[in-house]
Each structure stands twice: as structure tokens, then as C-alpha cells.
Design a protein around this motif. Structure first.
Motif, short mmCIF file in Angstrom:
data_model
loop_
_atom_site.label_atom_id
_atom_site.label_comp_id
_atom_site.label_asym_id
_atom_site.label_seq_id
_atom_site.Cartn_x
_atom_site.Cartn_y
_atom_site.Cartn_z
N CYS A 62 31.92 15.59 7.24
CA CYS A 62 32.39 14.65 8.27
C CYS A 62 31.41 13.49 8.42
O CYS A 62 31.84 12.34 8.55
CB CYS A 62 32.60 15.38 9.59
SG CYS A 62 33.97 16.55 9.57
N ARG A 65 31.76 11.08 5.51
CA ARG A 65 33.01 10.31 5.60
C ARG A 65 33.08 9.43 6.85
O ARG A 65 34.05 8.70 7.04
CB ARG A 65 34.22 11.27 5.62
CG ARG A 65 34.52 11.96 4.32
CD ARG A 65 35.03 11.00 3.25
NE ARG A 65 36.31 10.40 3.55
CZ ARG A 65 37.47 10.78 3.06
NH1 ARG A 65 37.53 11.77 2.20
NH2 ARG A 65 38.57 10.16 3.42
N TYR A 80 42.36 17.45 12.18
CA TYR A 80 42.09 16.09 11.75
C TYR A 80 43.14 15.20 12.40
O TYR A 80 44.34 15.48 12.31
CB TYR A 80 42.18 15.98 10.23
CG TYR A 80 42.15 14.57 9.72
CD1 TYR A 80 40.97 13.83 9.75
CD2 TYR A 80 43.30 13.97 9.22
CE1 TYR A 80 40.95 12.53 9.29
CE2 TYR A 80 43.28 12.66 8.75
CZ TYR A 80 42.10 11.95 8.79
OH TYR A 80 42.08 10.65 8.33
N ASP A 161 47.53 14.88 5.79
CA ASP A 161 46.71 14.93 4.58
C ASP A 161 46.06 16.32 4.49
O ASP A 161 44.97 16.54 5.02
CB ASP A 161 45.65 13.83 4.63
CG ASP A 161 44.86 13.68 3.34
OD1 ASP A 161 44.81 14.64 2.54
OD2 ASP A 161 44.29 12.60 3.15
N LEU A 164 42.46 16.44 2.79
CA LEU A 164 41.36 16.03 3.66
C LEU A 164 41.09 17.10 4.71
O LEU A 164 39.93 17.43 5.00
CB LEU A 164 41.67 14.69 4.32
CG LEU A 164 40.58 14.11 5.22
CD1 LEU A 164 39.25 13.99 4.49
CD2 LEU A 164 41.02 12.76 5.77
N GLN A 167 39.01 19.77 3.28
CA GLN A 167 37.61 19.35 3.12
C GLN A 167 36.85 19.43 4.44
O GLN A 167 35.64 19.70 4.45
CB GLN A 167 37.53 17.92 2.56
CG GLN A 167 38.00 17.78 1.14
CD GLN A 167 37.09 18.52 0.17
OE1 GLN A 167 35.87 18.45 0.26
NE2 GLN A 167 37.70 19.23 -0.76
N ILE A 168 37.53 19.18 5.53
CA ILE A 168 36.89 19.17 6.84
C ILE A 168 36.48 20.58 7.27
O ILE A 168 35.45 20.77 7.91
CB ILE A 168 37.83 18.52 7.87
CG1 ILE A 168 37.90 17.01 7.62
CG2 ILE A 168 37.43 18.83 9.30
CD1 ILE A 168 39.03 16.30 8.32
N ASP A 181 43.88 24.30 0.98
CA ASP A 181 44.74 23.13 0.74
C ASP A 181 46.15 23.57 0.35
O ASP A 181 47.14 23.07 0.88
CB ASP A 181 44.12 22.23 -0.33
CG ASP A 181 44.94 20.98 -0.60
OD1 ASP A 181 45.66 20.51 0.31
OD2 ASP A 181 44.86 20.46 -1.73
#
Length: 194
Positions: A62, A65, A80, A161, A164, A167-168, A181
Motif C-alpha cells: 500500500c 502504491r 479497496y 479490480d 489489486l 495484492q492489498i 485473485d
């Protein structure tokens, strides 16, 4: 019963959370029940009241990004949030709501479901607090007692998304993150997808 509507438009990420928190803490017996609509102006991550930030969120990702992380007073998991969502927040007198929490969530979900259906999306309530389309989650709702108000939060999910989001979230390995994912893509949907 009078209902105040605040269409805040696009607001900074902190304000998108501060609106319902502030209204909840400021509520008095004279305050009308209020519905707030807002879209965050920039992306961020929001964690639930009881979550352990370091265990749930990849804080380093985080930071790299430039994604701020905010804690909310409602429960639930890390999410997110970005311009692809329109938040709907209810700040209500607790005495004017159903006693059972399940009934409150259904009450908050009804206008969201009706709106999705106006767009031809066959949404339905999935207890305890989700809205689904053909078995996929399109909205989650949350609630908390904030100040003297019962607060409910939900959203319209225009797009999502999953990569993303994966990834968070903190994950023990890249393989696990890939599975997150895939699971999100299989389980989540959005207005664009529908």
C-alpha cells in the motif's frame, strides 16, 4: 418521517469515511435520519474496526502504491475503495429501526437492490448482510452504533479490480495471492460485469 439526503458527490478519501462517522457522533434527537451518497476521489484501503492491520493488509504494498489505509468504526474486512463505487450511508435513530440486526441489514439493502434492478441487474438479499447476483457478491453492507446513531453502509459497485485487491491483502506466498485473485474473480461481480 423526514429523511435528509446529502449528495456529497466526489470527495477526498478521508471525507468519504468522515461523513457518516461525523454525522453519527453529532446526532441528537432533533437530527433527521440521513442518507449520504459519496464517491471517493482517490483510491484507498479501508479496514474494519476489529481488524489487525499488520495481519490483514500488505502495508508495504500500500505504501509503495501510495494507497492510504483508513480504519472505520463499522466491522467487516479490508476493502479497496475507489471511484468505481458510490457509497450509500445511513445515519438513523436506533429506535426507528428493526430490533433484529438481520432485519436492519435487509432494510438497508432494499433500496440498493431496487436500484440494481432498475438497471436490469437481478440483485437479491443474501443474509446476513450481502447483495448477490446469480450467486456472486455485488455489495456488502456493514453497520455499527456510532455516537447516538445506528449507521449502515453499503455501495454500488460499478467495477472491481480483483488483482489489486489480492495484492492489498497479506498473503503467505505468491501462489496463495494468485488463488485469492481467482477466488475474488469467481465470487465477486460488478455493474460493469453484469
Amino acid at each position: 418521517m423526514a429523511l435528509r439526503l446529502i449528495d456529497a458527490g466526489t470527495v477526498p478519501h478521508l471525507r468519504s469515511q468522515a461523513l457518516y462517522h461525523g454525522l453519527g457522533h453529532a446526532r441528537t434527537e432533533q437530527t433527521p435520519d440521513t442518507v449520504v451518497m459519496a464517491t471517493p476521489g482517490e483510491p484507498y484501503v479501508c479496514i474494519g474496526f476489529h481488524q489487525d492491520l499488520e495481519r490483514e493488509v500488505d502495508v508495504e504494498f500500500c505504501q509503495r502504491r501510495g494507497l492510504p489505509v483508513v480504519r472505520r468504526e463499522t466491522g467487516g474486512g479490508a476493502v479497496y475503495l475507489d471511484r468505481d463505487q458510490l457509497f450509500v450511508q445511513w445515519v438513523m435513530a436506533p429506535g426507528r429501526l428493526p430490533v433484529r440486526i438481520e432485519d436492519r441489514f435487509e432494510l438497508f439493502a432494499r433500496p440498493l437492490i431496487a436500484t440494481y434492478r432498475e438497471f436490469g441487474i437481478e440483485a437479491s438479499f443474501r443474509p446476513i448482510n450481502d447483495i448477490h447476483v446469480a450467486g456472486r457478491k455485488i455489495t456488502g453492507t456493514g453497520a455499527a452504533r456510532i455516537g447516538e446513531a445506528e449507521v449502515g453502509v453499503g455501495n454500488f459497485l460499478f467495477d472491481f479490480d480483483s488483482g489489486l485487491m489480492a495484492q492489498i491483502l497479506r498473503a503467505p506466498s505468491d501462489a496463495f495471492r494468485d488463488q485469492v485473485d481467482r477466488s475474488l474473480r469467481a465470487y465477486m461481480t460488478s455493474m460493469r460485469r453484469e
